[in-house]
Write an enzyme that holds these catalytic residues in place. Structure first.
Site: not given
Ligand code: FAD
Ligand code: SIN
Length: 526
Positions: A115, A243, A290, A351, A386
């Site tokens: 990811e 997100h 992100r 998110h 994160r």
């Protein structure tokens, strides 16, 4: 009614359940409470998976540590990062022992996804519904454990401290101590007293503060709001992760997530004209961290005056796409989008909260006898942002640390016997529910308009003024009313909104997930 336990666990997601399983059955009594049925929690909706170094042929702890620090914009606490990364493989073994299944290759090794922000393939997963598998496995363990009492549809209203014994407690009081919690039993409508030697807060995130969110709507930040009201330390609330790719389908709340693993698999972002755009923003393209991808999408949407962009996976083998992402395939098909042939409309959605109740390496908060684990806690792992799939693993690692520490000290604690029961004399049931639901919508709008992906001093000031009116009205209503879940949640989202706004105002720089047009550079260099 008064209940007495050694451990009170508030929250039935991965954090609360794994802590409960660790402390149960050693001569101590455990109560776990959850405001809904145990099956419903953020954990259940996790898609991508759990980050852990398992393929030592190509990966190592230093790489995972580095990726976490980079994603966190170097605001992460190195000790927390090293702890989570190094203890992750042991906690993966623990999850597997509890019956959680992760996908494996034919040779028996874990099938690993990649990811955004990860330099290696290291995401363990269960197809594209890893959270549902974890929740299933842990709920089964909890329900069959004879040493754990389960209280579903029980809503924690406040934690109990010296304040409830008539003492003055301020943020400077050095020895604030938690003796349990006042809990609303949704069936009887009564507020019961749960006394405990040790309390664990594991109430999850805050997504429902925003209109557009991937979180189930129970994510109202209750634990953080309770701890803040009890004068505990709460930090890093400005770091709200949006997100980048929630399914754009107006009317859906929460928004359905399109996992980042799909970009790891090769999906690309395109604007409404079908053009790729990530090269304008970051050399890592669609796999940049992100915060960067969400801001890039936000900028493209503003540039083109659109409500969404597209995620395109049509160039990949249809059979393989269906095999990797069966649930996403079905969900999109149900609204007329065949992802093997059509591009998926996506937009950013609130998110994850990187901040929360400040804890040390044992998961202990600034309030004595109170631990916090999972999304409601701020361990320092995430810093300014994160890294994908680092939260489920953080929850199990810190649940283990908190359980070990609590077990080593609980012998020295006694239950309090002088705690008064909840006093709701002279209060009434609020008659007009519409007042509560309307205020909730207003909070959601304020947060979206003024404290979203891009911020400014002016927007934050406007948010402050508007939230203040709602705060005054809701506190008055709370004092005059018998507590209901709806009213308590409204009160909590207002307190969470206030914390996000105030801590965003205090950060005079753009860093990680906090981007403000007034201070566009790190450390106020403009
Ligand atoms: P939760 O799982 O949210 O559990 C909170 C519990 O607290 C619930 O049982 C709730 O009922 C209870 N509770 C709350 N308030 C009260 C109250 N007042 N009284 C009583 N009980 C209360 N992370 C990853 O690492 N990998 C992923 O792939 C991933 N995908 C995600 C996908 C989606 C769509 C979402 C929303 C999140 C995802 N995350 C992912 C984030 C991750 O799922 C959460 O951070 C994590 O599950 C939080 O676990 P938790 O135990 O802290 O809280
Ligand atoms: C996702 O699957 O994209 C979510 C992963 C996460 O939030 O960590």
């Amino acid at each position: 009614m008064v209940y007495r336990y050694d451990y009170l666990v508030i929250g039935g997601g991965i954090a609360g359940m794994s802590f409960a399983l660790k402390v149960a059955g050693k001569g101590h009594t455990v109560a776990i409470i959850s405001k809904t049925e145990l099956d419903e929690a953020n954990t259940r909706y996790a898609q991508g998976g759990v980050a852990s170094v398992t393929n030592l042929e190509v990966d190592d702890f230093d790489k995972h540590i580095h990726d976490t620090m980079v994603a966190g914009d170097w605001l992460s606490d190195p000790a927390a990062v090293a702890k989570v990364v190094r203890e992750a493989p042991g906690q993966i073994r623990q999850l597997v022992e509890w019956g959680v299944n992760f996908d494996r290759r034919e040779d028996g090794t874990f099938d690993l996804h990649r990811e955004g922000g990860h330099s290696e393939f290291r995401i363990l997963h269960h197809a594209d519904n890893t959270g549902a598998e974890i929740q299933r496995g842990l709920v089964e363990q909890i329900r069959s454990n004879p040493y754990i009492d389960i209280f579903e549809n029980h809503f924690a209203v406040e934690i109990i401290t010296q304040h409830h014994l008539g003492k003055v407690v301020t943020r400077r009081t050095p020895d604030i101590t938690c003796y349990g919690a006042y809990v609303l039993d949704e069936f009887s409508g009564r507020v019961d007293t749960f006394l405990a030697k040790v309390t664990l807060m594991a109430t999850g995130g805050v997504g429902a503060v925003y209109t557009t969110t991937t979180n189930p709507l129970i994510a109202t930040g209750d634990g953080i709001a309770m701890v803040y009201r009890a004068k505990g330390t709460v930090s890093d609330m400005e770091f709200i992760q949006f997100h980048p790719t929630a399914l754009y389908h107006p009317g859906d709340r929460p928004s359905y997530l399109i996992t980042e693993a799909m970009r790891g698999y090769g999906a690309v972002l395109r604007n409404l004209d079908g053009e790729e755009f990530m090269h304008k923003y970051d050399p890592r393209l669609s796999l940049a961290p992100r915060d960067i991808v969400a801001r890039a999408i936000d900028s493209e949407m503003k540039l083109h005056g659109t409500d969404h962009v597209y995620l395109d996976v049509t160039h990949k083998d249809p059979e393989e796409t269906r095999r990797h992402f069966p649930n996403i395939y079905e969900k999109c098909l149900s609204i007329g989008i065949d992802i093997t042939r059509d591009m998926i409309p996506v937009a950013p959605a609130a998110h994850y909260l990187c901040g929360g109740i400040k804890v040390d390496l044992n998961g202990e908060s600034s309030i004595h006898r109170l631990y916090a684990v999972g999304e409601c806690s701020c361990t320092g792992l995430h810093g300014g942002n994160r890294l994908a799939s680092n939260s489920l693993i953080e929850a199990v690692v810190y649940a283990d640390a908190a359980a070990r520490h609590a077990e080593s000290v609980i012998g020295g604690y006694e239950l309090r016997h002088d705690v008064p029961e909840w006093n709701d004399e002279g209060t009434v049931h609020p008659e007009e529910m519409v007042l509560i639901s309307q205020s909730e919508k207003e909070v959601n709008q304020i947060m979206g308009y003024y404290i979203g992906i891009v911020r400014s001093d002016l927007r934050l000031k406007r948010a402050w003024n508007r939230l203040d009116i709602l705060y005054q009205e809701t506190e008055q209503l709370f004092k005059a009313s018998k507590p209901s879940r709806e009213l308590c949640e409204l009160r909590n989202i207002i307190h969470i909104g206030y914390l996000i706004m105030r801590q965003a105002m205090e950060r005079k720089e753009s860093r990680g997930l906090h981007y403000t047009v007034d201070y566009p550079h790190p450390e106020n260099t403009h």
